[in-house]
Scaffold this active site. Sequence first.
Site, PDB file in Angstrom:
ATOM      1  N   LYS A 136       0.819  -1.222   0.000  1.00  0.00           N
ATOM      2  CA  LYS A 136       0.000   0.000   0.000  1.00  0.00           C
ATOM      3  C   LYS A 136       0.849   1.267   0.000  1.00  0.00           C
ATOM      4  O   LYS A 136       0.418   2.321   0.457  1.00  0.00           O
ATOM      5  CB  LYS A 136      -0.953   0.015   1.202  1.00  0.00           C
ATOM      6  CG  LYS A 136      -1.870  -1.183   1.300  1.00  0.00           C
ATOM      7  CD  LYS A 136      -2.603  -1.462  -0.004  1.00  0.00           C
ATOM      8  CE  LYS A 136      -3.562  -0.337  -0.385  1.00  0.00           C
ATOM      9  NZ  LYS A 136      -4.258  -0.618  -1.674  1.00  0.00           N
ATOM     10  N   GLY A 137       2.064   1.135  -0.542  1.00  0.00           N
ATOM     11  CA  GLY A 137       2.922   2.312  -0.643  1.00  0.00           C
ATOM     12  C   GLY A 137       2.905   2.928  -2.028  1.00  0.00           C
ATOM     13  O   GLY A 137       3.247   4.096  -2.201  1.00  0.00           O
ATOM     14  N   GLY A 138       2.525   2.121  -3.040  1.00  0.00           N
ATOM     15  CA  GLY A 138       2.517   2.591  -4.422  1.00  0.00           C
ATOM     16  C   GLY A 138       3.363   1.709  -5.328  1.00  0.00           C
ATOM     17  O   GLY A 138       3.802   2.135  -6.392  1.00  0.00           O
ATOM     18  N   ARG A 217       5.730   5.326   2.302  1.00  0.00           N
ATOM     19  CA  ARG A 217       4.615   6.258   2.433  1.00  0.00           C
ATOM     20  C   ARG A 217       4.407   6.541   3.907  1.00  0.00           C
ATOM     21  O   ARG A 217       4.788   5.725   4.758  1.00  0.00           O
ATOM     22  CB  ARG A 217       3.373   5.595   1.825  1.00  0.00           C
ATOM     23  CG  ARG A 217       2.121   6.412   1.754  1.00  0.00           C
ATOM     24  CD  ARG A 217       1.024   5.522   1.165  1.00  0.00           C
ATOM     25  NE  ARG A 217      -0.226   6.234   0.960  1.00  0.00           N
ATOM     26  CZ  ARG A 217      -1.357   5.658   0.558  1.00  0.00           C
ATOM     27  NH1 ARG A 217      -1.364   4.338   0.325  1.00  0.00           N
ATOM     28  NH2 ARG A 217      -2.458   6.350   0.392  1.00  0.00           N
ATOM     29  N   SER A 225      -4.879   2.774   4.778  1.00  0.00           N
ATOM     30  CA  SER A 225      -5.123   2.232   3.442  1.00  0.00           C
ATOM     31  C   SER A 225      -5.131   0.702   3.471  1.00  0.00           C
ATOM     32  O   SER A 225      -5.954   0.053   2.800  1.00  0.00           O
ATOM     33  CB  SER A 225      -4.037   2.733   2.480  1.00  0.00           C
ATOM     34  OG  SER A 225      -4.208   2.183   1.197  1.00  0.00           O
ATOM     35  N   GLY A 343      -6.488   4.066  -5.390  1.00  0.00           N
ATOM     36  CA  GLY A 343      -7.185   5.339  -5.264  1.00  0.00           C
ATOM     37  C   GLY A 343      -8.509   5.206  -4.527  1.00  0.00           C
ATOM     38  O   GLY A 343      -9.357   6.091  -4.592  1.00  0.00           O
ATOM     39  N   ARG A 344      -8.692   4.065  -3.814  1.00  0.00           N
ATOM     40  CA  ARG A 344      -9.917   3.828  -3.066  1.00  0.00           C
ATOM     41  C   ARG A 344     -10.042   4.829  -1.918  1.00  0.00           C
ATOM     42  O   ARG A 344      -9.048   5.176  -1.269  1.00  0.00           O
ATOM     43  CB  ARG A 344      -9.894   2.397  -2.522  1.00  0.00           C
ATOM     44  CG  ARG A 344     -11.141   2.015  -1.756  1.00  0.00           C
ATOM     45  CD  ARG A 344     -10.954   0.706  -1.009  1.00  0.00           C
ATOM     46  NE  ARG A 344     -10.955  -0.445  -1.909  1.00  0.00           N
ATOM     47  CZ  ARG A 344      -9.909  -1.240  -2.075  1.00  0.00           C
ATOM     48  NH1 ARG A 344      -8.770  -0.986  -1.442  1.00  0.00           N
ATOM     49  NH2 ARG A 344      -9.966  -2.276  -2.886  1.00  0.00           N
ATOM     50  N   THR A 345     -11.245   5.297  -1.660  1.00  0.00           N
ATOM     51  CA  THR A 345     -11.485   6.246  -0.566  1.00  0.00           C
ATOM     52  C   THR A 345     -11.261   5.553   0.775  1.00  0.00           C
ATOM     53  O   THR A 345     -11.837   4.492   1.040  1.00  0.00           O
ATOM     54  CB  THR A 345     -12.920   6.797  -0.626  1.00  0.00           C
ATOM     55  OG1 THR A 345     -13.117   7.428  -1.899  1.00  0.00           O
ATOM     56  CG2 THR A 345     -13.161   7.804   0.486  1.00  0.00           C
TER      57      THR A 345
END
EC number: 2.8.2.-
Length: 379
Positions: A136-138, A217, A225, A343-345
Amino acid sequence: MACILLYSRVAPSSYRHTRTCICIFSLSLSLSYICYCLLFSSDAIMQKPSDPTQNCLRLRSDGGKKLQQKSLYCTLPLNARGTREISLHEANQSNASVNLNTVRNNTSDRPTTNNMGSGKFGNKKLPNAIIVGVKKGGTRAVLEFIRIHPDVRAVGTETHFFDRNYDRGLDWYRCLMPRTMESQITMEKTPSYFVTRETPRRISAMSRDTKLIVVVRDPVTRVISDYTQTLSKTPDLPSFQDLAFQNQSLGLVDTSWNAIRIGMYALHLENWLRYFPLSQIHFVNGERLITDPAGELARVQDFLGLKRIVTDKHFYFNRTKGFPCLKKPESSSSPRCLGKSKGRTHIQIDHDTIEQLRDFYRPYNVKFYEMVGHDFRWE
């Protein structure tokens, strides 16, 4: 002689001398041609053009190394180890000064004629670079963005070789890799590697020259996230606060929860630095990857020794996802954005909980800044 007798009877004496010379000259030419044909046909018969070893040796002696490497017909027989080599006796017979090690190295990794004919170019190699974290860092974004580069080939799915499938062996791992040419970089990404204790030692055993990429991140944002993604798959998951704290009123964070532990970057980096120098690890700023993807990718390309081909012309910001996407390639009718999970909220977490987590992560963050020589300003 038949020619001379014929002309002695039917031709006047004034023409006999001239005709005789012409006839002798013609016979000489015919005999020369016959001798020429016999000589060269016997030479061709003595050779064995169907022998690929001799073909290869002739190319070596006539054209040198470059000619041999580029010839599709220079295919040496395989030995027991699967490499192509020739015997010293064959080399001496061809009068070519062939270095056996050079021939072996130049042919063992080259595509075979069958591969070329079937459209399979290159060879499957162990990765030169691995995106090892963090979840979940990218990491998916970095992988998809760098794959635009023509000198990068990457596995699309996470292999989990060094943490879950290590007992399958390196040959199994190699088979998962895409085919690459000699000038291309082979890559894979598995974010869980960064927090798996055995992984640094295992990658080092494969190759100490492997380049490592870590996408980091803000650990507080990251853990939220992480929880949001898990909740989407497991609706009956306990609340975020119940998982994150042993006792929230006392501010006791539960470090046994993996989502919390991942963000303790300094703790995991210490393990990696036992096997790899810091110069072989590149840290991508996950926040800046969103606001300036081209800038982050420029640094990744520099780290990998690649020409800066992926630039700002490849990106646009998708306001709906709140994330950069790739512009429409010529071969597609639509732009390329990451999947729905990107990009999930995030779920809403109260301010006090966030502050407690910031207090918990602060000493780990400071130590991490000192270790990598960069302040990410996660406050």
